[in-house]
Design a protein around this motif. Structure first.
Motif, PDB file in Angstrom:
ATOM      1  N   ALA A  50       0.578  -1.597   0.521  1.00 22.40           N
ATOM      2  CA  ALA A  50       0.108  -0.343   0.318  1.00 22.40           C
ATOM      3  C   ALA A  50       0.854   1.321   0.081  1.00 22.40           C
ATOM      4  O   ALA A  50      -0.012   2.398  -0.832  1.00 22.40           O
ATOM      5  N   ALA A  51       1.979   0.912   0.864  1.00 27.22           N
ATOM      6  CA  ALA A  51       2.590   2.726   1.012  1.00 27.22           C
ATOM      7  C   ALA A  51       3.460   2.626  -0.204  1.00 27.22           C
ATOM      8  O   ALA A  51       3.646   3.921  -0.911  1.00 27.22           O
ATOM      9  N   ALA A  52       3.741   1.656  -0.976  1.00 24.43           N
ATOM     10  CA  ALA A  52       4.608   1.745  -2.453  1.00 24.43           C
ATOM     11  C   ALA A  52       3.714   2.518  -3.466  1.00 24.43           C
ATOM     12  O   ALA A  52       3.935   2.651  -5.062  1.00 24.43           O
ATOM     13  N   ASN A  53       2.321   1.924  -3.403  1.00 30.16           N
ATOM     14  CA  ASN A  53       1.333   1.519  -4.903  1.00 30.16           C
ATOM     15  C   ASN A  53       0.926   3.025  -4.474  1.00 30.16           C
ATOM     16  O   ASN A  53       0.133   3.442  -5.562  1.00 30.16           O
ATOM     17  N   ASN A  54       0.403   3.134  -3.523  1.00 31.13           N
ATOM     18  CA  ASN A  54      -0.968   4.057  -3.164  1.00 31.13           C
ATOM     19  C   ASN A  54      -0.944   5.231  -1.934  1.00 31.13           C
ATOM     20  O   ASN A  54      -1.253   5.718  -2.412  1.00 31.13           O
ATOM     21  N   THR A  55       0.181   5.146  -0.615  1.00 30.91           N
ATOM     22  CA  THR A  55      -0.202   6.152   0.065  1.00 30.91           C
ATOM     23  C   THR A  55       1.345   7.020   0.015  1.00 30.91           C
ATOM     24  O   THR A  55       1.026   7.934   0.779  1.00 30.91           O
ATOM     25  N   GLY A  56       2.142   6.166   0.256  1.00 28.01           N
ATOM     26  CA  GLY A  56       3.705   6.730   0.495  1.00 28.01           C
ATOM     27  C   GLY A  56       3.508   6.309   2.134  1.00 28.01           C
ATOM     28  O   GLY A  56       3.205   5.996   2.823  1.00 28.01           O
ATOM     29  N   PRO A  57       4.198   7.734   2.696  1.00 25.60           N
ATOM     30  CA  PRO A  57       4.523   7.155   3.977  1.00 25.60           C
ATOM     31  C   PRO A  57       3.275   7.084   4.843  1.00 25.60           C
ATOM     32  O   PRO A  57       2.544   7.348   5.946  1.00 25.60           O
ATOM     33  N   ALA A  58       2.105   7.762   3.983  1.00 23.62           N
ATOM     34  CA  ALA A  58       0.895   8.219   4.757  1.00 23.62           C
ATOM     35  C   ALA A  58      -0.383   6.976   5.504  1.00 23.62           C
ATOM     36  O   ALA A  58      -1.630   7.238   4.992  1.00 23.62           O
ATOM     37  N   VAL A  59       0.571   5.901   4.629  1.00 32.02           N
ATOM     38  CA  VAL A  59       0.337   4.421   4.713  1.00 32.02           C
ATOM     39  C   VAL A  59      -0.779   4.720   6.435  1.00 32.02           C
ATOM     40  O   VAL A  59      -1.831   3.890   6.733  1.00 32.02           O
ATOM     41  N   GLN A 218       8.773  12.593   3.660  1.00 31.38           N
ATOM     42  CA  GLN A 218       9.209  13.963   2.891  1.00 31.38           C
ATOM     43  C   GLN A 218       9.067  13.868   1.769  1.00 31.38           C
ATOM     44  O   GLN A 218       9.253  12.512   0.490  1.00 31.38           O
ATOM     45  N   PRO A 219       7.409  13.755   0.972  1.00 30.98           N
ATOM     46  CA  PRO A 219       6.174  14.019   1.604  1.00 30.98           C
ATOM     47  C   PRO A 219       5.384  13.120   1.746  1.00 30.98           C
ATOM     48  O   PRO A 219       5.436  12.200   1.582  1.00 30.98           O
ATOM     49  N   TYR A 220       4.972  13.694   2.755  1.00 29.80           N
ATOM     50  CA  TYR A 220       4.251  12.475   3.388  1.00 29.80           C
ATOM     51  C   TYR A 220       3.047  11.917   3.302  1.00 29.80           C
ATOM     52  O   TYR A 220       2.835  10.637   3.135  1.00 29.80           O
ATOM     53  N   ILE A 221       2.203  13.416   2.444  1.00 29.84           N
ATOM     54  CA  ILE A 221       0.954  12.359   1.599  1.00 29.84           C
ATOM     55  C   ILE A 221       1.937  13.235  -0.402  1.00 29.84           C
ATOM     56  O   ILE A 221       1.866  13.656  -0.079  1.00 29.84           O
ATOM     57  N   PRO A 222       2.164  12.137  -0.931  1.00 32.16           N
ATOM     58  CA  PRO A 222       2.599  12.263  -2.355  1.00 32.16           C
ATOM     59  C   PRO A 222       1.470  12.956  -3.037  1.00 32.16           C
ATOM     60  O   PRO A 222       0.813  12.278  -2.827  1.00 32.16           O
ATOM     61  N   GLU A 223       2.031  14.000  -3.884  1.00 30.17           N
ATOM     62  CA  GLU A 223       1.228  14.552  -5.096  1.00 30.17           C
ATOM     63  C   GLU A 223       0.289  12.903  -5.828  1.00 30.17           C
ATOM     64  O   GLU A 223       1.030  11.852  -5.939  1.00 30.17           O
ATOM     65  N   THR A 227      -3.950   9.701 -11.950  1.00 32.73           N
ATOM     66  CA  THR A 227      -4.570   8.463 -11.726  1.00 32.73           C
ATOM     67  C   THR A 227      -5.207   8.007 -10.029  1.00 32.73           C
ATOM     68  O   THR A 227      -4.816   8.178  -9.012  1.00 32.73           O
ATOM     69  N   PHE A 228      -6.531   8.643 -10.304  1.00 30.27           N
ATOM     70  CA  PHE A 228      -6.762   7.704  -8.763  1.00 30.27           C
ATOM     71  C   PHE A 228      -6.722   6.482  -7.996  1.00 30.27           C
ATOM     72  O   PHE A 228      -5.820   5.198  -8.721  1.00 30.27           O
ATOM     73  N   GLY A 229      -6.183   6.766  -6.792  1.00 23.69           N
ATOM     74  CA  GLY A 229      -5.440   5.834  -6.622  1.00 23.69           C
ATOM     75  C   GLY A 229      -4.177   5.769  -6.254  1.00 23.69           C
ATOM     76  O   GLY A 229      -3.492   4.813  -5.226  1.00 23.69           O
ATOM     77  N   GLU A 230      -3.737   6.028  -6.861  1.00 22.16           N
ATOM     78  CA  GLU A 230      -2.121   6.729  -6.856  1.00 22.16           C
ATOM     79  C   GLU A 230      -1.198   7.583  -5.826  1.00 22.16           C
ATOM     80  O   GLU A 230      -1.505   8.615  -6.349  1.00 22.16           O
ATOM     81  N   PHE A 231      -1.530   7.228  -4.790  1.00 23.05           N
ATOM     82  CA  PHE A 231      -1.150   8.737  -4.040  1.00 23.05           C
ATOM     83  C   PHE A 231      -2.174   9.389  -4.030  1.00 23.05           C
ATOM     84  O   PHE A 231      -2.939   9.667  -4.345  1.00 23.05           O
TER      85      PHE A 231
END
Length: 486
Positions: A50-59, A218-223, A227-231
């Motif tokens: 989930a972190a790598a594909n969707n959220t980054g640190p905001a998992v 950094q950034p905690y929530i990647p831009e 595409t929907f669902g990618e960060f």
């Protein structure tokens, strides 16, 4: 549509004798059962995915979103469990509120969650066992850890076909034997397993915290990539839908109602307690993992925790984590098999499944034949079928069940406002409505292929219902039962 009345359900809950399940579980047992299946190997793999594909640190935020959705549903589950302390969980609740057809749909969803989930977990358990033994130069022939439809390339470059996944079959049969002996023994075993794997999670958090690199946040929530669902915000929602699979477990506690002492008090404790404990651990775990390594490093990795551990001087943690995954899978299989047999037990008592699934062993006071048949079927499935991605399929089925439970509370508060309740969901109708909306958002965030698989699965279930269940329904056959046509 036929409904089962609360009076009938309470009569079933009050039944005693050798044909009923033995009440041996307390609040602590229920909490450990919930934690036992919630904290599984999914935590060690899906967090990184989930972190790598969707959220980054905001998992960590995805964990919170998923937990909030679960919390609303958990409060509704707790009220139903205190009102109707009967095995079957959401299946039974749907029978009392929305009728037989909806009850079957939910029961069929639970079949998907528990049976297919248990087989898939057993196959993964086998793979991790091979990795763990390899660290000590112990090797199982490749042909005996794969299905006949899989191949593997050996160290010398030769390719071999699988024959049967022996470890996967053995673990299912071994856990089935434990369950047959009774839920008190199962609860003791589960408590031991929970203690061991929670200890590993706590050690990872404690040791890894001091090596967190703030730059990784950094950034905690990647831009969002466009595409929907990618960060971005949509990524957090998609991530919540993906890791929701990790939270599945507290609902299984509700299937243990007929084996619980003082269920009006202990069921809410087990359901809500296990969810709260796991949520705190998950958020801390995700925070440490994404702080040790940059989320991009987890891309295409089936073992993201191992990558995070490499950022610390504690190399021995790698073997400990693999051991924790093996232990985690073991307890997940146990609770999945427990939950499945109890749902089948309830459906068979209602005549929607053959009577063999509802027979109780006079000594063990457990559904012996149901456990044996299910254990054998799931063992064969695990041994001869290759592993496939069912996490999202299991999640969407469970989310649907949660929606039904939340909707059921709204119906029961209107239809049965004065019915005895050992626990009352607070802030009704706000909590059930928020539970429905949160679960629907996570369902919508899942890929369309997952919806297609769910549709196919439900179509198969409806065919069985109309081909067997509806014709043999006791509620339809016995007019003297306290049922009502609506």
């Amino acid at each position: 549509m036929l409904k089962k009345s609360l009076e009938l359900l309470r009569l079933e809950a009050a039944e005693t004798g050798s044909h009923t399940l033995k009440r041996s579980l307390n609040g602590f047992n229920l909490i450990t059962i919930g934690i036992g299946v919630i904290i599984g190997a999914g935590l060690f793999s899906l967090t990184g995915i989930a972190a790598a594909n969707n959220t980054g640190p905001a998992v960590t935020l995805s964990f919170v979103v998923a937990a909030v959705g679960c919390a609303f549903s958990a409060l509704c589950y707790a009220e139903f469990a205190s009102m109707v302390p009967v095995s079957g969980s959401a299946y039974t609740y749907a029978y009392a509120t929305m009728g037989e057809l909806f009850a079957w749909i939910i029961g069929w969803d639970l079949v998907l969650e528990y049976s297919v989930g248990a087989a898939t977990v057993a196959i993964s358990w086998s793979q991790y066992l091979v990795k763990f033994l390899a660290k000590y130069n112990l090797h199982i022939p490749a042909q005996l850890v794969m299905s006949p439809f899989e191949t593997a390339t050996l160290a010398d470059g030769t390719s071999v076909h699988g024959f049967v996944n022996v470890p996967a079959m053995l673990i299912v049969l071994a856990i089935t034997a434990i369950i047959i002996r009774g839920t008190s023994g199962s609860a003791w075993f589960n408590a031991l397993v929970v203690t061991l794997k929670v200890s590993v999670v706590l050690v990872f958090i404690a040791l890894g915290w001091q090596y967190i690199d703030p730059a990784n946040y950094q950034p905690y929530i990647p831009e969002n990539t466009g595409t929907f669902g990618e960060f971005g915000l949509s990524g957090i929602l998609r991530g919540a839908g993906v890791i929701f699979f990790v939270f599945i477990g507290f609902d299984i506690v509700a299937t243990m109602a007929q084996e619980t002492k003082n269920p009006q008090r202990n069921m809410p404790i087990g359901i809500i307690g296990s969810l709260l404990i796991c949520t705190v651990l998950f958020v801390l775990f995700g925070h440490v993992m994404t702080g040790l390594a940059n989320y991009t490093e987890f891309k295409n990795s089936a073992a993201p925790v191992a990558i995070a551990i490499e950022k610390t001087p504690y190399a021995w943690l790698s073997a400990a984590v693999i051991l924790a995954i093996i232990i985690g899978y073991t307890s997940v299989i146990l609770v999945d098999l427990l939950g499945q047999s109890r749902v089948f037990f309830s459906m068979a008592k209602d005549g929607l499944l053959p009577p063999v699934f509802g027979k109780i062993h006079p000594t063990f006071r457990t559904p012996l034949q149901s456990n044996l048949l299910l254990g054998l079927f799931i063992a064969l499935f695990a041994g001869f079928v290759p592993i496939s991605v069912v996490g999202e399929m299991t999640s969407i089925g469970t989310l649907l069940a949660f929606v039904m439970v939340c909707l059921g509370i709204l119906i029961m508060r209107k239809k049965e406002p004065n019915a005895p309740r050992g626990f009352r969901t607070p802030w009704v109708p706000v909590v059930p409505i928020l539970g429905i909306l949160t679960c629907l958002v996570m369902m919508v965030s899942l890929p369309w292929e997952t919806w297609l698989r769910l549709g196919v699965w439900l179509a198969i279930g409806l065919a069985i219902y109309y081909g067997y269940g509806k014709k043999h329904s006791k509620l339809r056959q016995q007019s003297e039962l306290p049922a009502q046509e609506v």
